[in-house]
Design a protein around this motif. Structure first.
Motif, PDB file in Angstrom:
ATOM      1  N   ALA A  19      55.243  23.045  82.178  1.00  0.00           N
ATOM      2  CA  ALA A  19      54.055  22.906  82.902  1.00  0.00           C
ATOM      3  C   ALA A  19      54.304  21.754  83.768  1.00  0.00           C
ATOM      4  O   ALA A  19      54.215  22.175  85.309  1.00  0.00           O
ATOM      5  CB  ALA A  19      52.681  22.639  82.159  1.00  0.00           C
ATOM      6  N   PRO A  56      53.538  24.743  77.744  1.00  0.00           N
ATOM      7  CA  PRO A  56      53.253  23.368  77.936  1.00  0.00           C
ATOM      8  C   PRO A  56      54.386  22.692  78.536  1.00  0.00           C
ATOM      9  O   PRO A  56      54.285  21.893  79.221  1.00  0.00           O
ATOM     10  CB  PRO A  56      52.534  22.935  76.656  1.00  0.00           C
ATOM     11  CG  PRO A  56      51.981  24.250  75.891  1.00  0.00           C
ATOM     12  CD  PRO A  56      52.877  25.280  76.415  1.00  0.00           C
ATOM     13  N   ALA A  78      47.532  25.782  79.623  1.00  0.00           N
ATOM     14  CA  ALA A  78      48.584  25.185  78.848  1.00  0.00           C
ATOM     15  C   ALA A  78      48.000  24.047  77.921  1.00  0.00           C
ATOM     16  O   ALA A  78      47.533  22.971  78.258  1.00  0.00           O
ATOM     17  CB  ALA A  78      49.592  24.422  80.094  1.00  0.00           C
TER      18      ALA A  78
END
Length: 271
Positions: free
Chosen positions: A79, A76, A100
């Motif tokens: 991302a 994440p 994510a």
């Protein structure tokens, strides 16, 4: 077949990405030549290439260019930078699916250029053994075709359901964190049997198979768990005695609280 002739790209070659690719190949939904993976770890890419015979590259943009369906399977915290890197290659005819955690559909849509179909999925770790539980949420530009593709991909690694994004925090509290709850239950059952003299390896096998079988009965009969519980419970019998101990320990309310607390924490982390 929703995925017939479609090329699928994975940005990130971690364990979950590998699990999904394995499911797709095992079920014959795609051929290895139709799968593309990018990752920053060259050694990991080589392992995946040798193990799965798929196309590998260090270039995220190359994967997006080649693929009809792009699965965002990076951590994440990276991302946003990955989305920025590939934004100019986004097209309305491509579907972007994100696993994510905590990255919202609107965040992804704002990074990509144009009316691009975006789908967000919350899978869980049993995807690694083909028994995952995944919840799939559609963005404002994702139509029926994109949703069918996403459901097919995640059904190949277990079972997938469609939910509105507003419920994904609850999904996280239930099936996302749920395997950990089940492991605590299993560990406790095993320890209880070992305490009474059953060898550990036998207790482990019996407890795990019992949980697997009970779950399978819920899924295959579609009966409410309460009905199945009553089928096992005879008046004044062994199961009734065990269930009374669970009620005394407030197991029911403790598990309900676990789902609620994990859901609340998920909201805090994504907010």
């Amino acid at each position: 077949m929703p995925l017939k002739g479609q090329k699928i790209g994975f940005l990130g070659g971690g364990a979950m990405g590998e699990a999904l690719i394995t499911g797709l190949l095992r079920t014959g939904l795609v051929a290895p030549s139709e799968v593309y993976i990018s990752d920053v770890d060259a050694q990991r890419l080589e392992v995946l290439r040798q193990k799965l015979s798929v196309n590998t590259t260090a270039d995220n943009r190359a994967v997006v260019s080649a693929a009809d369906i792009v699965i965002i399977a990076v951590k994440p915290h990276v991302a946003a930078s990955v989305l920025k890197e590939i934004a100019a290659l986004a097209r309305p005819e491509k579907t972007f699916i994100s696993i994510a955690a905590g990255v919202t559909i609107s965040q992804i849509e704002s990074c990509l250029e144009g009316p691009v179909p975006v789908i967000r999925v919350m899978p869980n770790t049993p995807c690694l053994v083909g028994e995952g539980a995944s919840a799939v949420s559609a963005g404002k530009h994702a139509g029926e075709k994109s949703m069918k593709e996403a459901l097919a991909i995640f059904n190949s690694a277990g079972a997938a359901v469609e939910v509105p994004e507003s419920l994904l925090d609850c999904v996280t509290g239930l099936s996302g964190s749920g395997p950990a709850y089940m492991y605590v239950v299993l560990e406790s059952l095993i320890d209880g049997a070992v305490r009474l003299g059953l060898p550990g390896d036998i207790a482990r096998k019996l407890a795990a198979q019992t949980m697997l079988g009970a779950a399978k009965m819920v899924l295959e009969t579609t009966d409410h768990p309460a009905k199945l519980k009553n089928m096992v419970t005879t008046p004044g019998g062994t199961t009734a005695a065990g269930l009374f101990a669970l009620e005394e320990g407030a197991l029911r309310s403790v598990l309900m609280k676990a789902v609620a607390d994990a859901t609340r924490r998920s909201r805090e982390m994504s907010g």
